[in-house]
Design a protein around this motif. Structure first.
Motif, PDB file in Angstrom:
ATOM      1  N   GLU A   8      10.110  49.892  12.566  1.00  0.00           N
ATOM      2  CA  GLU A   8      10.294  50.993  13.508  1.00  0.00           C
ATOM      3  C   GLU A   8      11.524  51.838  13.205  1.00  0.00           C
ATOM      4  OE1 GLU A   8       8.981  50.466  17.655  1.00  0.00           O
ATOM      5  OE2 GLU A   8       9.158  48.320  17.200  1.00  0.00           O
ATOM      6  N   LEU A   9      12.443  51.333  12.399  1.00  0.00           N
ATOM      7  CA  LEU A   9      13.656  52.089  12.091  1.00  0.00           C
ATOM      8  C   LEU A   9      13.626  52.744  10.714  1.00  0.00           C
ATOM      9  CD1 LEU A   9      16.394  49.738  13.546  1.00  0.00           C
ATOM     10  CD2 LEU A   9      15.318  51.710  14.603  1.00  0.00           C
ATOM     11  N   THR A  10      13.071  52.062   9.718  1.00  0.00           N
ATOM     12  CA  THR A  10      13.086  52.613   8.362  1.00  0.00           C
ATOM     13  C   THR A  10      11.730  53.134   7.914  1.00  0.00           C
ATOM     14  OG1 THR A  10      12.685  50.429   7.415  1.00  0.00           O
ATOM     15  CG2 THR A  10      14.981  51.139   7.638  1.00  0.00           C
ATOM     16  N   GLY A  11      10.656  52.772   8.601  1.00  0.00           N
ATOM     17  CA  GLY A  11       9.323  53.235   8.228  1.00  0.00           C
ATOM     18  C   GLY A  11       8.706  52.483   7.066  1.00  0.00           C
ATOM     19  N   VAL A  12       9.305  51.370   6.650  1.00  0.00           N
ATOM     20  CA  VAL A  12       8.778  50.595   5.529  1.00  0.00           C
ATOM     21  C   VAL A  12       7.477  49.928   5.956  1.00  0.00           C
ATOM     22  CG1 VAL A  12       9.205  48.586   4.067  1.00  0.00           C
ATOM     23  CG2 VAL A  12      11.031  50.197   4.536  1.00  0.00           C
ATOM     24  N   GLY A  13       6.449  50.030   5.101  1.00  0.00           N
ATOM     25  CA  GLY A  13       5.148  49.440   5.381  1.00  0.00           C
ATOM     26  C   GLY A  13       4.659  48.633   4.201  1.00  0.00           C
ATOM     27  N   PRO A  14       3.402  48.185   4.255  1.00  0.00           N
ATOM     28  CA  PRO A  14       2.848  47.400   3.150  1.00  0.00           C
ATOM     29  C   PRO A  14       2.744  48.230   1.873  1.00  0.00           C
ATOM     30  CG  PRO A  14       1.475  47.213   5.098  1.00  0.00           C
ATOM     31  CD  PRO A  14       2.480  48.264   5.381  1.00  0.00           C
ATOM     32  N   MET A  15       2.960  47.554   0.731  1.00  0.00           N
ATOM     33  CA  MET A  15       2.793  48.181  -0.571  1.00  0.00           C
ATOM     34  C   MET A  15       1.670  47.464  -1.311  1.00  0.00           C
ATOM     35  SD  MET A  15       6.651  48.988  -1.818  1.00  0.00           S
ATOM     36  CE  MET A  15       7.277  47.347  -1.627  1.00  0.00           C
ATOM     37  N   VAL A  16       1.118  48.113  -2.331  1.00  0.00           N
ATOM     38  CA  VAL A  16      -0.003  47.568  -3.080  1.00  0.00           C
ATOM     39  C   VAL A  16       0.441  47.263  -4.499  1.00  0.00           C
ATOM     40  CG1 VAL A  16      -2.343  48.027  -3.889  1.00  0.00           C
ATOM     41  CG2 VAL A  16      -1.603  48.916  -1.694  1.00  0.00           C
ATOM     42  N   GLY A  17      -0.052  46.151  -5.029  1.00  0.00           N
ATOM     43  CA  GLY A  17       0.259  45.768  -6.404  1.00  0.00           C
ATOM     44  C   GLY A  17      -0.816  44.864  -6.954  1.00  0.00           C
ATOM     45  N   HIS A  18      -0.481  44.104  -7.972  1.00  0.00           N
ATOM     46  CA  HIS A  18      -1.430  43.211  -8.623  1.00  0.00           C
ATOM     47  C   HIS A  18      -0.893  41.792  -8.672  1.00  0.00           C
ATOM     48  CE1 HIS A  18      -2.821  47.050 -10.511  1.00  0.00           C
ATOM     49  NE2 HIS A  18      -3.989  46.491 -10.276  1.00  0.00           N
ATOM     50  N   ASN A  19      -1.812  40.826  -8.505  1.00  0.00           N
ATOM     51  CA  ASN A  19      -1.554  39.469  -8.938  1.00  0.00           C
ATOM     52  C   ASN A  19      -1.945  39.425 -10.401  1.00  0.00           C
ATOM     53  OD1 ASN A  19      -0.608  38.165  -6.663  1.00  0.00           O
ATOM     54  ND2 ASN A  19      -2.670  37.602  -5.956  1.00  0.00           N
ATOM     55  N   VAL A  20      -1.088  38.913 -11.250  1.00  0.00           N
ATOM     56  CA  VAL A  20      -1.386  38.842 -12.672  1.00  0.00           C
ATOM     57  C   VAL A  20      -1.460  37.377 -13.069  1.00  0.00           C
ATOM     58  CG1 VAL A  20      -0.662  39.516 -14.986  1.00  0.00           C
ATOM     59  CG2 VAL A  20      -0.187  41.018 -13.059  1.00  0.00           C
ATOM     60  N   SER A  21      -2.620  36.957 -13.553  1.00  0.00           N
ATOM     61  CA  SER A  21      -2.817  35.569 -13.947  1.00  0.00           C
ATOM     62  C   SER A  21      -2.238  35.319 -15.335  1.00  0.00           C
ATOM     63  CB  SER A  21      -4.312  35.240 -13.941  1.00  0.00           C
ATOM     64  OG  SER A  21      -4.955  35.916 -15.002  1.00  0.00           O
TER      65      SER A  21
END
Length: 99
Positions: free
Chosen positions: A6-19
């Motif tokens: 609620e203060l910084t606006g940081v939300g979920p990010m998307v990336g990869h699991n790398v095997s």
């Protein structure tokens, strides 16, 4: 409830699991959120906000909730935090008028 600070606006990010064989599958990096009671010295009351732990460290560094909100940009703040910021500005103007 959204997973957004609620203060910084940081939300979920998307990336990869790398095997080990370098196969990439999508994943989400969720922010480390905590529901915290934060005290406002200017308003004399406390507010319950959903904040990242990194934002808590920033609050300590900046000097508390009031100082952080007055310097923060309106785009990053949630509607609840904007409401608190407006109350702080009104209180500051009243204090200047009385002095």
């Amino acid at each position: 409830m959204s997973r957004r600070c609620e203060l910084t606006g940081v939300g979920p990010m998307v990336g990869h699991n790398v095997s080990h064989s370098n196969i990439k599958t999508k994943r989400r990096f969720l922010p480390n959120l905590a529901v915290v009671n934060l005290a406002s010295e200017g308003l004399g009351q406390s507010f319950k906000l959903k904040v990242t732990n990194a934002a808590l460290r920033t609050l300590d560094f900046k000097g508390g909730l009031d100082a952080f909100l007055l310097k923060a940009s309106d785009e990053d703040l949630s509607p609840r935090a904007l409401k608190i910021k407006k109350q702080l500005k009104v209180k500051a103007k009243e204090a200047q008028a009385a002095a």
